[in-house]
Design a protein around this motif. Structure first.
Motif, PDB file in Angstrom:
ATOM      1  N   ARG A  10      47.049  -5.671  26.348  1.00  0.00           N
ATOM      2  CA  ARG A  10      46.243  -6.852  26.681  1.00  0.00           C
ATOM      3  C   ARG A  10      46.831  -8.027  25.914  1.00  0.00           C
ATOM      4  N   GLU A  19      46.290  -7.877  30.982  1.00  0.00           N
ATOM      5  CA  GLU A  19      47.181  -6.728  30.862  1.00  0.00           C
ATOM      6  C   GLU A  19      48.488  -7.048  31.580  1.00  0.00           C
ATOM      7  N   GLY A  47      46.308   0.108  25.922  1.00  0.00           N
ATOM      8  CA  GLY A  47      45.085   0.197  25.142  1.00  0.00           C
ATOM      9  C   GLY A  47      45.067  -0.670  23.899  1.00  0.00           C
ATOM     10  N   LEU A  48      46.128  -1.454  23.697  1.00  0.00           N
ATOM     11  CA  LEU A  48      46.239  -2.266  22.490  1.00  0.00           C
ATOM     12  C   LEU A  48      46.287  -3.756  22.829  1.00  0.00           C
ATOM     13  N   HIS A 315      33.008 -10.093  16.179  1.00  0.00           N
ATOM     14  CA  HIS A 315      31.912  -9.141  16.006  1.00  0.00           C
ATOM     15  C   HIS A 315      30.579  -9.846  15.791  1.00  0.00           C
ATOM     16  N   ASP A 356      45.507  -2.441  17.259  1.00  0.00           N
ATOM     17  CA  ASP A 356      44.496  -1.495  17.741  1.00  0.00           C
ATOM     18  C   ASP A 356      43.132  -2.014  17.276  1.00  0.00           C
ATOM     19  N   ASP A 357      42.270  -2.368  18.230  1.00  0.00           N
ATOM     20  CA  ASP A 357      40.956  -2.944  17.882  1.00  0.00           C
ATOM     21  C   ASP A 357      39.809  -2.004  18.226  1.00  0.00           C
ATOM     22  N   ARG A 358      40.076  -0.723  18.325  1.00  0.00           N
ATOM     23  CA  ARG A 358      39.033   0.198  18.776  1.00  0.00           C
ATOM     24  C   ARG A 358      37.919   0.397  17.753  1.00  0.00           C
ATOM     25  N   VAL A 359      38.206   0.256  16.473  1.00  0.00           N
ATOM     26  CA  VAL A 359      37.185   0.409  15.438  1.00  0.00           C
ATOM     27  C   VAL A 359      36.672  -0.977  15.062  1.00  0.00           C
ATOM     28  N   ALA A 360      35.391  -1.202  15.263  1.00  0.00           N
ATOM     29  CA  ALA A 360      34.797  -2.512  14.998  1.00  0.00           C
ATOM     30  C   ALA A 360      35.054  -2.947  13.564  1.00  0.00           C
ATOM     31  N   PRO A 363      40.501  -3.847  12.475  1.00  0.00           N
ATOM     32  CA  PRO A 363      41.715  -3.863  13.296  1.00  0.00           C
ATOM     33  C   PRO A 363      42.878  -3.218  12.541  1.00  0.00           C
TER      34      PRO A 363
END
Length: 397
Positions: A10, A19, A47-48, A315, A356-360, A363
């Protein structure tokens, strides 16, 4: 330096996330938004996030690498190398080391400032980050004005800031803990420090003319200038009249608003955002950002804070990511006059982060490309190199 194709991520383009792919050739972005292509190195960013490199206008965490404890010194080149690794591992691809030249001896002395500039000149080719100098001039450092004017004329400095900590120094003389910290930093005895402060403070009447002289030198050199800790609109207006168009850490909302109305750049500290407030009890950066009174965030004393701050703003619902990211990439690049970076686009310097931003709120930097060179890798399985490049790498080893 090899050609790079980043696919499937992205990508932040034109204030939107899409994307798509990026191609890097010869250290610059060759194409952005293409559907695919070929390159010697290919990176799977599925996914990143793919984001512009971070530009840090004010980072002085390197001082802790030079003097991790009062009176404990390490070589400047060692400190710079360690700071460089920390910065690039946190997504900073352009760093303005905030070097303070004060009237004090010790860590912020003339000798240390000279050593710092010489060390950066020598080590810069070996550093991953595009490393520059933000000279923080203590305005009571009157004996240094001639030499600083020469540095500005020779363009040894990339940003120039006016700092005035004399009032706080005088206040802290009566606060044992703070006084002790100041004295330890200088290496003087308590009595020697008191006499030095008295002597320097007695020259207050000379300060305005020296400020005007150095501001004129910086204007002639086309050097961006900052004023530090402006505490009133009048103080900001005075510096603005001298061509100082960056307000760094204004201490009141009224002062920040005056700067915003005039179109000045406004800098706040990223640690302030991450921690939820200023460690000094002054302006809360997140509130200023929400009110449109901040255009730049800086690492100040903690390199990881910039990457963390952008995602904290998202957030907390203060800004969407494209606007939050501007505060640490495009905004500081524009303030510093760097038109070749801060955004992703064809022809721009290839400073690119894969995140990688999957964990609030946490990053993680997966890869960093600085000036077209891959300088940080966290997931090597995402990288594919052509047989020709692999063979060259083995031969070089």
């Amino acid at each position: 330096m090899t050609d790079i194709l980043i696919q499937g991520g992205r990508v932040l383009l034109d204030n939107e996330l899409a994307e798509t792919s990026l191609t890097v050739v010869g250290g610059v972005i060759d194409s952005a938004g293409a559907s695919g292509g070929h390159a010697a190195m290919q990176i799977d960013a599925a996914g990143l996030l793919v984001l512009p490199g971070i530009v840090d206008l004010h980072g002085d965490a390197f001082e802790r690498q030079m003097m991790p404890r009062p009176g404990v010194d390490f070589p400047i080149d060692v400190a710079l190398a360690d700071s460089d690794r920390q910065a690039i591992a946190n997504g900073i691809t352009t760093m303005f080391h905030a070097v303070t030249w004060s009237w004090e001896p010790g860590l912020r002395s003339a000798a240390n400032a000279r050593r710092m500039l010489d060390a950066i000149d020598l080590t810069r080719p070996r550093l991953a980050v595009d490393t520059r100098i933000h000279l923080r001039h203590e305005t009571f450092n009157l004996d240094a004005v001639d030499e600083i004017a020469q540095w500005i004329g020779e363009r040894r400095v990339d940003l120039f800031a006016f700092n005035d900590h004399m009032d706080s120094t005088l206040r802290d003389l009566s606060r044992p803990h703070r006084r002790s910290r100041m004295v330890e930093r200088t290496g003087l005895s308590g009595e020697e420090f008191d006499r030095l402060v008295e002597r320097v403070a007695s020259r207050t009447a000379e300060v305005p003319d020296s400020i005007a002289r150095l501001a004129a030198c910086a204007r002639d050199a086309g050097l961006p200038m900052l004023s530090h800790d402006d505490d009133t609109p009048e103080m900001r207006q005075g510096y603005r009249s001298l061509g100082v168009r960056i307000a760094e850490f204004p201490t009141t909302e009224e002062t920040a608003r005056d700067a915003a109305v005039a179109g000045d750049f406004i800098v706040f500290g990223a640690p302030n955002v991450v921690r939820g407030g200023s460690h000094t009890g002054w302006t809360k950066a997140a509130d200023m950002i929400a009110k449109g009174l901040c255009s730049v965030l800086a690492s100040d004393y903690y390199y990881p804070a910039l990457l963390l701050a952008a995602f904290r703003l998202v957030h907390d619902g203060i800004l969407p990511l494209p606007q939050a990211w501007k505060l640490i990439s495009e905004g500081p690049a524009r303030a510093a006059g760097l038109t070749d970076r801060g955004v992703l686009g064809a022809g721009k310097r290839a400073d690119i982060l894969i995140v990688d931003d999957r964990v609030a709120l946490r990053p993680r930097l997966v890869a960093a490309i600085a000036g077209g060179r891959l300088v940080h890798i966290d997931e090597p399985e995402r990288f594919v190199m052509s047989h020709k490049v692999r063979h060259a790498a083995v031969a070089a080893a």
